[in-house]
Design an enzyme around this catalytic site. Sequence first.
Site, PDB file in Angstrom:
ATOM      1  N   CYS A 134      13.485  10.480   7.168  1.00  0.00           N
ATOM      2  CA  CYS A 134      13.482   9.974   8.542  1.00  0.00           C
ATOM      3  C   CYS A 134      14.875  10.054   9.156  1.00  0.00           C
ATOM      4  CB  CYS A 134      12.961   8.558   8.585  1.00  0.00           C
ATOM      5  SG  CYS A 134      13.652   7.529   7.292  1.00  0.00           S
TER       6      CYS A 134
ATOM      7  N   LYS B 246       0.834  -1.203   0.000  1.00  0.00           N
ATOM      8  CA  LYS B 246       0.000   0.000   0.000  1.00  0.00           C
ATOM      9  C   LYS B 246       0.866   1.251   0.000  1.00  0.00           C
ATOM     10  CE  LYS B 246      -1.814   2.585   3.148  1.00  0.00           C
ATOM     11  NZ  LYS B 246      -1.671   3.878   2.458  1.00  0.00           N
TER      12      LYS B 246
ATOM     13  N   GLU C 297       3.911   6.949  15.712  1.00  0.00           N
ATOM     14  CA  GLU C 297       2.566   6.768  16.265  1.00  0.00           C
ATOM     15  C   GLU C 297       1.854   5.574  15.598  1.00  0.00           C
ATOM     16  OE1 GLU C 297       0.242  10.102  15.152  1.00  0.00           O
ATOM     17  OE2 GLU C 297      -1.579   9.286  16.057  1.00  0.00           O
TER      18      GLU C 297
ATOM     19  N   SER D 204       5.191   6.925  10.508  1.00  0.00           N
ATOM     20  CA  SER D 204       5.288   7.632  11.787  1.00  0.00           C
ATOM     21  C   SER D 204       5.407   6.648  12.953  1.00  0.00           C
ATOM     22  CB  SER D 204       4.059   8.512  11.984  1.00  0.00           C
ATOM     23  OG  SER D 204       2.897   7.719  12.040  1.00  0.00           O
TER      24      SER D 204
ATOM     25  N   GLU E 243      10.099   0.806  10.469  1.00  0.00           N
ATOM     26  CA  GLU E 243      11.106   1.844  10.244  1.00  0.00           C
ATOM     27  C   GLU E 243      10.387   3.165  10.468  1.00  0.00           C
ATOM     28  OE1 GLU E 243      12.822   4.683   8.996  1.00  0.00           O
ATOM     29  OE2 GLU E 243      12.949   3.911   6.947  1.00  0.00           O
TER      30      GLU E 243
ATOM     31  N   GLU F 296      10.368  15.236  15.822  1.00  0.00           N
ATOM     32  CA  GLU F 296      10.647  15.168  14.389  1.00  0.00           C
ATOM     33  C   GLU F 296       9.772  16.199  13.661  1.00  0.00           C
ATOM     34  OE1 GLU F 296       9.406  11.562  12.146  1.00  0.00           O
ATOM     35  OE2 GLU F 296      11.438  11.608  11.336  1.00  0.00           O
TER      36      GLU F 296
END
Length: 492
Positions: free
Chosen positions: A305, A197, A252, A250, A271, A402
């Site tokens: 990242c 996806k 989260e 993320s 990751e 971040e």
Amino acid sequence: MTELERTHDRAPVPSDWSYAPAPESRDIVSLRERYGLFVGGEWLEPRSGESYTTISPATEEPLAEIAQAGEEDVALAVEAARGAYADGWSQLAPSERAKYLFRIARILQERAREFAVLESLNGGKPIRESRDVDLPLAAAHFFYYAGWADKLEYAFPNRRPQPLGVAGQIIPWNFPLMMLAWKIAPALAAGNTVVLKPAETTPLSALLFCDVVRQAELPPGVVNIVTGDGRTGAALVKHPGVDKIAFTGSTEVGKAIQREVAGTGKRLTLELGGKAANVIFDDAALDGAIEGIINGIYFNQGHVCCAGSRLLVQESIHEPLVAKLKRRLTTLRVGDPLDKNTDVGAINSQGQLDQIRELVETGTEEGAEMYQPPCRLPERGYWFAPTVFTNVAQSSRIATEEIFGPVLSVLTFRTPEEALEKANNTAYGLSAGVWTEKGSRILWMAQRLRAGVVWANTFNRFDPSSPFGGYKESGFGREGGLHGLEPYLRFE
Ligand code: NAI
Ligand code: MG
């Protein structure tokens, strides 16, 4: 005086030294009005009946209608992947699997310009980067893993490596095609089939990749692409027919996925985010370091990242370094992603722009000093000027969270021990940079930095043979290299 010198002598001095526009042509890309889901080698209309419009973040121009896959659609894709796994892919001679991967790599190279233009159009990144970084690295990943496909017994001697089955893969919008390559290449090399996806804002290069899959005559169902937002991703994570989940995004969402798969027996690699320290010692070659700092944080608008978002500078060189950095910032060209002269492109989405703005506001509120070079931002689209904060407190939000945008926070240190302590003082641990002329100091730092990747006198360098991944809240598992095959294998 020669004739040539005389001509030069008479040539008028340009009154304006700025770059003339050099836009890459869009003609090479042909978009469909709407895209279905790529399942079992066919384009399917989504059973969900839902779709949304994908745009160019640089202009807000609508590009195409994209399917929003629902649970039923995801189930069909997983079924197709299971079928392809059982019907042949898992039993295919490894050298045959390798041939398909080599073919995909070569087609990506042949169609590199088309992919690069599309990537910049849909994602906002400068064409210079999609052309020189994303595309070569995506192809290199397929080449690299193609080479391992028939050598797994040698890669993992006496361990009898076996594929897992169906891999569900969820990727972000910052390196759409490259993340696809990082996910699909090792999975297929190991003998798995996939349902991938792409991120909702950048589906187009993954959809064009379906064309490559067909061109390479990959058996139907080995690669399936389902588009949609987080709901589609969640459906893929939940599906009982998936044996492994690989996620980049993320922290989260990564945590939510980890909770979801706990106890299911599904394998997982994550990751996630980062807040990398880029450490500059006073003996570093400053001009080189400046280029590394710029590349570390303004590459891909800071949507990286492993971006070097926390600059740690030895106190004795803070002043000259910041002066040089500000001067260098004034030469960055911000604008049209398709212009070959552009250094900093568009922010990927309105949502990301809002997040950057919010965090930058807290920076000023918390007492840091902000610098932005004079630059005119386009009126339409999502833009943010390259930004540097000095006088940043260790505990401030811009030093700990971040930002995922073109925003650098500068902090100082006095001794190597202090540099190390500050660098490691983060919830993340994905990457770090060290700039010094002393090899012993590089090694001393690299051994102690809690980061998956440590760059020495360079930054943001990638190679498919080199493993990449994090510690702590940056996730677990590695991509790239032999390490990147392991999460797609079980050992008997
Ligand atoms: P995100 O984590 O929401 O999105 C990444 C991918 O996960 C997308 O494909 C998305 O559709 C999918 N997703 C979202 N919710 C999901 C769920 N519940 N289950 C399964 N899949 C789900 O990241 P987002 O919202 O785009 O960006 C937010 C922040 O995350 C960024 O500002 C940045 O700090 C960080 N981020 C880090 C990335 C990295 O490379 N490590 C990449 C993208 C974002
Ligand atoms: Mg999100």
